[in-house]
Scaffold this active site. Sequence first.
Site, PDB file in Angstrom:
ATOM      1  N   GLU A  25       5.096   0.561   7.071  1.00  0.00           N
ATOM      2  CA  GLU A  25       5.592  -0.219   8.200  1.00  0.00           C
ATOM      3  C   GLU A  25       7.112  -0.201   8.295  1.00  0.00           C
ATOM      4  O   GLU A  25       7.665  -0.488   9.359  1.00  0.00           O
ATOM      5  CB  GLU A  25       5.089  -1.671   8.097  1.00  0.00           C
ATOM      6  CG  GLU A  25       5.363  -2.504   9.334  1.00  0.00           C
ATOM      7  CD  GLU A  25       4.902  -3.950   9.208  1.00  0.00           C
ATOM      8  OE1 GLU A  25       5.144  -4.726  10.153  1.00  0.00           O
ATOM      9  OE2 GLU A  25       4.314  -4.309   8.173  1.00  0.00           O
ATOM     10  N   GLY A  83       4.160   1.613  -0.897  1.00  0.00           N
ATOM     11  CA  GLY A  83       4.980   1.720  -2.100  1.00  0.00           C
ATOM     12  C   GLY A  83       4.173   1.970  -3.358  1.00  0.00           C
ATOM     13  O   GLY A  83       4.533   2.813  -4.183  1.00  0.00           O
ATOM     14  N   LEU A 130       0.821  -1.209   0.000  1.00  0.00           N
ATOM     15  CA  LEU A 130       0.000   0.000   0.000  1.00  0.00           C
ATOM     16  C   LEU A 130       0.853   1.258   0.000  1.00  0.00           C
ATOM     17  O   LEU A 130       0.569   2.214  -0.734  1.00  0.00           O
ATOM     18  CB  LEU A 130      -0.936  -0.005   1.203  1.00  0.00           C
ATOM     19  CG  LEU A 130      -2.115  -0.966   1.122  1.00  0.00           C
ATOM     20  CD1 LEU A 130      -2.963  -0.871   2.377  1.00  0.00           C
ATOM     21  CD2 LEU A 130      -2.982  -0.669  -0.106  1.00  0.00           C
ATOM     22  N   ARG A 177       0.376  -0.776  17.900  1.00  0.00           N
ATOM     23  CA  ARG A 177      -0.484  -0.284  16.813  1.00  0.00           C
ATOM     24  C   ARG A 177      -1.924  -0.676  17.065  1.00  0.00           C
ATOM     25  O   ARG A 177      -2.224  -1.837  17.308  1.00  0.00           O
ATOM     26  CB  ARG A 177      -0.033  -0.869  15.471  1.00  0.00           C
ATOM     27  CG  ARG A 177      -0.913  -0.420  14.312  1.00  0.00           C
ATOM     28  CD  ARG A 177      -0.403  -0.942  12.993  1.00  0.00           C
ATOM     29  NE  ARG A 177      -0.571  -2.372  12.844  1.00  0.00           N
ATOM     30  CZ  ARG A 177      -1.695  -2.976  12.434  1.00  0.00           C
ATOM     31  NH1 ARG A 177      -2.780  -2.251  12.182  1.00  0.00           N
ATOM     32  NH2 ARG A 177      -1.752  -4.282  12.306  1.00  0.00           N
ATOM     33  N   ARG A 195      -4.765  -4.477  21.124  1.00  0.00           N
ATOM     34  CA  ARG A 195      -4.200  -5.799  20.872  1.00  0.00           C
ATOM     35  C   ARG A 195      -3.213  -6.243  21.947  1.00  0.00           C
ATOM     36  O   ARG A 195      -3.173  -7.417  22.317  1.00  0.00           O
ATOM     37  CB  ARG A 195      -3.526  -5.808  19.500  1.00  0.00           C
ATOM     38  CG  ARG A 195      -4.521  -5.701  18.367  1.00  0.00           C
ATOM     39  CD  ARG A 195      -3.839  -5.567  17.024  1.00  0.00           C
ATOM     40  NE  ARG A 195      -4.848  -5.532  15.952  1.00  0.00           N
ATOM     41  CZ  ARG A 195      -4.554  -5.370  14.672  1.00  0.00           C
ATOM     42  NH1 ARG A 195      -3.292  -5.194  14.291  1.00  0.00           N
ATOM     43  NH2 ARG A 195      -5.513  -5.367  13.765  1.00  0.00           N
TER      44      ARG A 195
END
Length: 646
Positions: A432, A46, A44, A442, A338
Amino acid sequence: MTKLDSKIPQGPLADKWTNYKATQRLVNPANKRKLDVIVVGTGLAGASASASLGELGFNVKTFCYQDSARRAHSIAAQGGINAAKNYQNDGDSIYRLFYDTIKGGDYRAREANVYRLAEVSNTIIDQCVAQGVPFARDYGGLLDNRSFGGAQVSRTFYARGQTGQQLLLGAYSAMMRQVHKGSVKLYTRHEMLDVVVVDGKARGIITRNLVNGEIERHFAHAVVIATGGYGNAFFLSTNAMGSNGSAIWQIYKKGACFANPAFVQIHPTCIPVHGDFQSKLTLMSESLRNDGRIWVPANMEDAVAIREGRLKPTDIPEENRDYYLERRYPAFGNLVPRDVASRAAKERCDAGFGVGTGLAVYLDFAEAITRLGRDVVEQRYGNLFQMYEKIVDDNPYETPMMIYPAIHYTMGGIWVDYELMTTIPGLFSIGEANFSDHGANRLGASALMQGLADGYFVLPYTIQNYLSDEIMIPRMSTDLPEFKEAEAAVNARIDKLMSIKGKESVDSFHKRFGLQLWDTVGMSRNNTDLEKSVQIFTEMKEEFWKSIRIPGEKNSFNPELEKAGRVADFIEIGELMARDALNREESCGGHFREEYKTDEGEALRNDKDFMYVSAWEYQGEDKAPALHKESLIYENIKVQTRNYKK
């Protein structure tokens, strides 16, 4: 010695990005045609960067190691992408998205970057809708939303369980339009093996053609690294098998600082390990926590009976189930961030209440099916349920899913300033691959947001600020000494790998190393294990260069040679992760030191001594890296202990 300059603009937080864009230097259209930009990676970040820079008129070379740019790992993202559209009128705003992201990252992210991310989030959705991304819609025709961990509003836009795939197809289509126009040249099956620095500036890369083994030199006025994270260092992770950290490790060795390597995300909703010969783990989307309830047996004897096969989960009555997230965190319940959900699952399993092999908990949809109807649940999550059933051979409509935490995303990465430039002028890092937006943890659905924000709406501005000084620099010959030296170093490393002729396969060694990394630098860390692990990884590095065996030839298609170079880098990355975790004497986000926790077992930060970004600078082979500290200053929010209980 490198000095960190974050280049954060002056002025109020909400005005920083607007003022930056209004005053940045530009490159006029005629001059853009004189400038070359290399983008490494077609996920996404790049793909969107290549499409945007090509549309602006720059000459772009884009590289990926896959046979198609569409196979970038971004395609695997399932759950959604955040934005502060506030269609539900439930209290969301740009500031709330900013605050939730800072809080979710446990106050270890840079304020200005995160606010910019929240600010451009709405534009990302507009861009993707215009591209035809088929986001889910509600009955009235507006884009639908669902909730994700760490937020009390619904701000996650989704395309069933295939959000990453649909977003990547949009970015890929935009990039391929530029390929057709001629402004972007796409190199598939090419792996970057080094960056070339001329007079202190990034001026190109060395690549290997993975089909025929040919080493190639490529010049550019600026280089953009968009190659993702280093989670596969652990061997078992949710990442695609080919995902690796080699590009960022190569630029680290050329002088780009590596920031917060210890900040690695554990995802709580993965299918548990089910065998010794498993090569990767499968993620079940966090979106399942919207309607699924997580529990373990409340009685130890029931947990033992389930593990021994004498009871099924459906045999456990409601009053004998421990919905431990709802019990411990009543305000957020199953939608805690998370890192919190992962540690809670580990705690229950360590206490003996785990199911399956003992390292699993249940994710149960019985209540949702009763409340909503099976048809609604199938509409929302059907493809995810189908995937689970194919892997586990169990019907999640009838039996609760089993899940357990696993390595997923890396918040650490190359240090970048506000302009997304590394400590090497002309070398940028996006998505990332950099550290900038997530802090120590995150939040779900923010990786896709960051990748597209960087590629579509941040880098196209900031890179011009740099390139405006490069318009008088002619294209350089790749016969310069710096290109020759970089190519020679690449060839020397390949020859050394091929000459080892040991007895152990690369995969076998990677598995041994990855399990050691998981045991000591995984979900839980302590001083004793971390000190030992630094020494162990040093010894394993020496062993690797003596024991591995690579079949085939170097001048041909050779996947084992590819893996060997990546595993060699993983070992060194693992050592840096351990050093960083050892240095950070606190618990925050995904970095949990057993010595630093509250009486209730929650992470205990040390803001007085560790409210900084740790940026490590390479000092040479077999030398300890130098630590630089970028202080984190919060002027617009109150720093406090994270609380998801109320």
